[in-house]
Design a protein around this motif. Structure first.
Motif, PDB file in Angstrom:
ATOM      1  N   GLU A  79      -5.310  -7.052   4.146  1.00 35.34           N
ATOM      2  CA  GLU A  79      -5.929  -5.770   4.477  1.00 35.34           C
ATOM      3  C   GLU A  79      -5.710  -5.516   5.966  1.00 35.34           C
ATOM      4  OE1 GLU A  79     -10.000  -5.568   3.309  1.00 35.34           O
ATOM      5  OE2 GLU A  79      -9.559  -5.874   1.157  1.00 35.34           O
ATOM      6  N   LYS A  83       0.954  -5.853   0.822  1.00 36.82           N
ATOM      7  CA  LYS A  83      -0.360  -6.063   0.211  1.00 36.82           C
ATOM      8  C   LYS A  83      -0.460  -7.429  -0.472  1.00 36.82           C
ATOM      9  CE  LYS A  83      -3.598  -3.688  -2.918  1.00 36.82           C
ATOM     10  NZ  LYS A  83      -3.757  -2.502  -3.820  1.00 36.82           N
ATOM     11  N   SER A 124      -3.337   6.088  -0.557  1.00 33.21           N
ATOM     12  CA  SER A 124      -4.052   5.151  -1.410  1.00 33.21           C
ATOM     13  C   SER A 124      -4.693   4.067  -0.564  1.00 33.21           C
ATOM     14  CB  SER A 124      -3.082   4.515  -2.417  1.00 33.21           C
ATOM     15  OG  SER A 124      -3.729   3.519  -3.183  1.00 33.21           O
ATOM     16  N   GLU A 125      -5.958   3.813  -0.791  1.00 38.33           N
ATOM     17  CA  GLU A 125      -6.706   2.770  -0.066  1.00 38.33           C
ATOM     18  C   GLU A 125      -6.494   2.910   1.444  1.00 38.33           C
ATOM     19  OE1 GLU A 125      -6.941  -1.136  -2.626  1.00 38.33           O
ATOM     20  OE2 GLU A 125      -4.865  -0.407  -2.718  1.00 38.33           O
ATOM     21  N   THR A 126      -6.701   4.106   1.940  1.00 45.58           N
ATOM     22  CA  THR A 126      -6.383   4.437   3.330  1.00 45.58           C
ATOM     23  C   THR A 126      -7.291   3.760   4.350  1.00 45.58           C
ATOM     24  OG1 THR A 126      -7.760   6.427   3.122  1.00 45.58           O
ATOM     25  CG2 THR A 126      -5.388   6.663   2.712  1.00 45.58           C
ATOM     26  N   THR A 127      -8.412   3.176   3.913  1.00 46.99           N
ATOM     27  CA  THR A 127      -9.295   2.502   4.872  1.00 46.99           C
ATOM     28  C   THR A 127      -8.875   1.054   5.126  1.00 46.99           C
ATOM     29  OG1 THR A 127     -10.828   1.829   3.111  1.00 46.99           O
ATOM     30  CG2 THR A 127     -11.266   3.940   4.233  1.00 46.99           C
ATOM     31  N   TYR A 131       0.855  -1.183   0.000  1.00 44.87           N
ATOM     32  CA  TYR A 131       0.000   0.000   0.000  1.00 44.87           C
ATOM     33  C   TYR A 131       0.898   1.242   0.000  1.00 44.87           C
ATOM     34  CZ  TYR A 131      -3.864  -3.109   1.244  1.00 44.87           C
ATOM     35  OH  TYR A 131      -4.812  -4.114   1.240  1.00 44.87           O
TER      36      TYR A 131
END
Length: 322
Positions: free
Chosen positions: A270, A235, A224-227, A220
């Motif tokens: 994740e 990743k 970007s894709e902070t949640t 990551y």
């Protein structure tokens, strides 16, 4: 004689931690003593299992008291300031002084209970080499195994060569691993993140390292894709077998988009960004999914603490829902 020479990714350590093999990657095969970042201890060291142990200075000069039930014994030579760790299994490790000009706190020698001796020569750092040689003698014959590390201009491990010899003879190559890192120009990783490890085996007939086997990683990036991620958070992982399958399918694993890479990846992760704890991972090209949830006990702990009182728990959900 076997040496585990590997790096372990740790998503909980500070995101900016880089031990020379990319952010988040720890190198437990080279134990290191450091000044403790925790105020309750004076020194801390990472053992060969990757765990961090803490010691507090004792009342006698050069002595240390182990914490948290640790049975290892640490002492300091008050003349050289070198530290010696005697492990419960009989292993004795000597570390450089914490103030040494070269490799401060790094393991200098290590002797197992069975008499296997591991010695380090050279140095970490930009354009440096560091050789880890493990030796043992049986029936009058001395066997040496070398792991020669070469670092690039940024101080990152670029090449690892495994060699062997007998009775101080000529070194014979066994295998070699080449390390490559992201430069930050793609969406697959930030500058300094470990991109790929490519292992090759020595072919004496050809006089070269052959048969490449690559393990690839993606991460990551900040913003970007902070949640579900954080900068330098691992990743994807693609094993050599999956890498070869992608190559055989006519694809380039280094440039394929994430949605295609995911179909070949052995692992996908994740996270809970604030704590960097894993909340979901998928295996086998995304076909098997596992989730982890975390919670704390809503009831207040007593003082002194109650027996059999849980404070935190995690729940694992398997692909079949169990």
């Amino acid at each position: 004689m076997a040496t585990v020479f590997s790096a372990v990714y740790n998503n909980i350590v500070a995101a900016a931690t880089d031990a020379g093999q990319g952010y988040g990657w720890q190198v437990p095969y080279l134990p290191t003593v450091k000044a403790s970042v925790w105020s309750g201890a004076d020194v801390m060291f990472q053992n060969t299992s990757g765990n961090v142990e803490y010691m507090k200075a004792g009342t006698t000069s050069g002595s240390y008291d182990a914490l948290f039930g640790n049975r290892n014994i640490l002492s300091k030579n008050t003349t050289t300031n070198e530290l010696t760790l005697q492990a419960a299994d009989g292993t004795v490790t000597v570390f450089n002084s914490l103030t040494a000009s070269s490799n401060p706190g790094l393991m200098k020698t290590q002797t197992s209970a069975g008499g296997v001796v591991k010695t380090l020569t050279g140095s970490f750092g930009a354009n440096q080499t560091l050789d880890t040689v493990q030796s043992f003698t049986a029936s009058g014959t001395t066997y040496d195994e070398s792991f020669l590390q070469t670092f690039d201009g940024n101080g990152k491990l670029s090449l690892l060569t495994r060699r062997k010899r007998t009775n101080s003879g000529s070194w014979e190559n066994i295998e070699q691993v080449q390390y490559n890192y992201f430069d930050g120009t793609t969406s697959f990783g930030s500058a300094g993140d470990l991109r790929v490890c490519t292992k090759r085996t020595w072919d004496a007939t050809a006089g070269a390292f052959v048969a490449p086997k690559a393990t690839m990683y993606r991460y990551y990036k900040a913003g970007s894709e902070t949640t579900i991620g954080f900068e330098h958070g691992l990743k994807y992982v693609m094993s050599p077998a999956s890498w070869k399958r992608a190559i055989d399918d006519g694809l380039d694993p280094g440039t394929m988009p994430d949605n295609v890479f995911a179909q070949y990846a052995d692992m996908y992760y994740e996270y809970e960004p604030s704590t960097r704890r894993v909340t979901l991972w998928r295996t086998n090209g995304g076909t098997l999914e596992y989730t982890l949830s975390y919670s704390s006990n809503p009831h207040q702990q007593g003082n002194p603490p109650y027996f059999n009182f849980w404070t935190k728990k995690s729940i694992l959900t398997n692909p079949d829902g169990s």
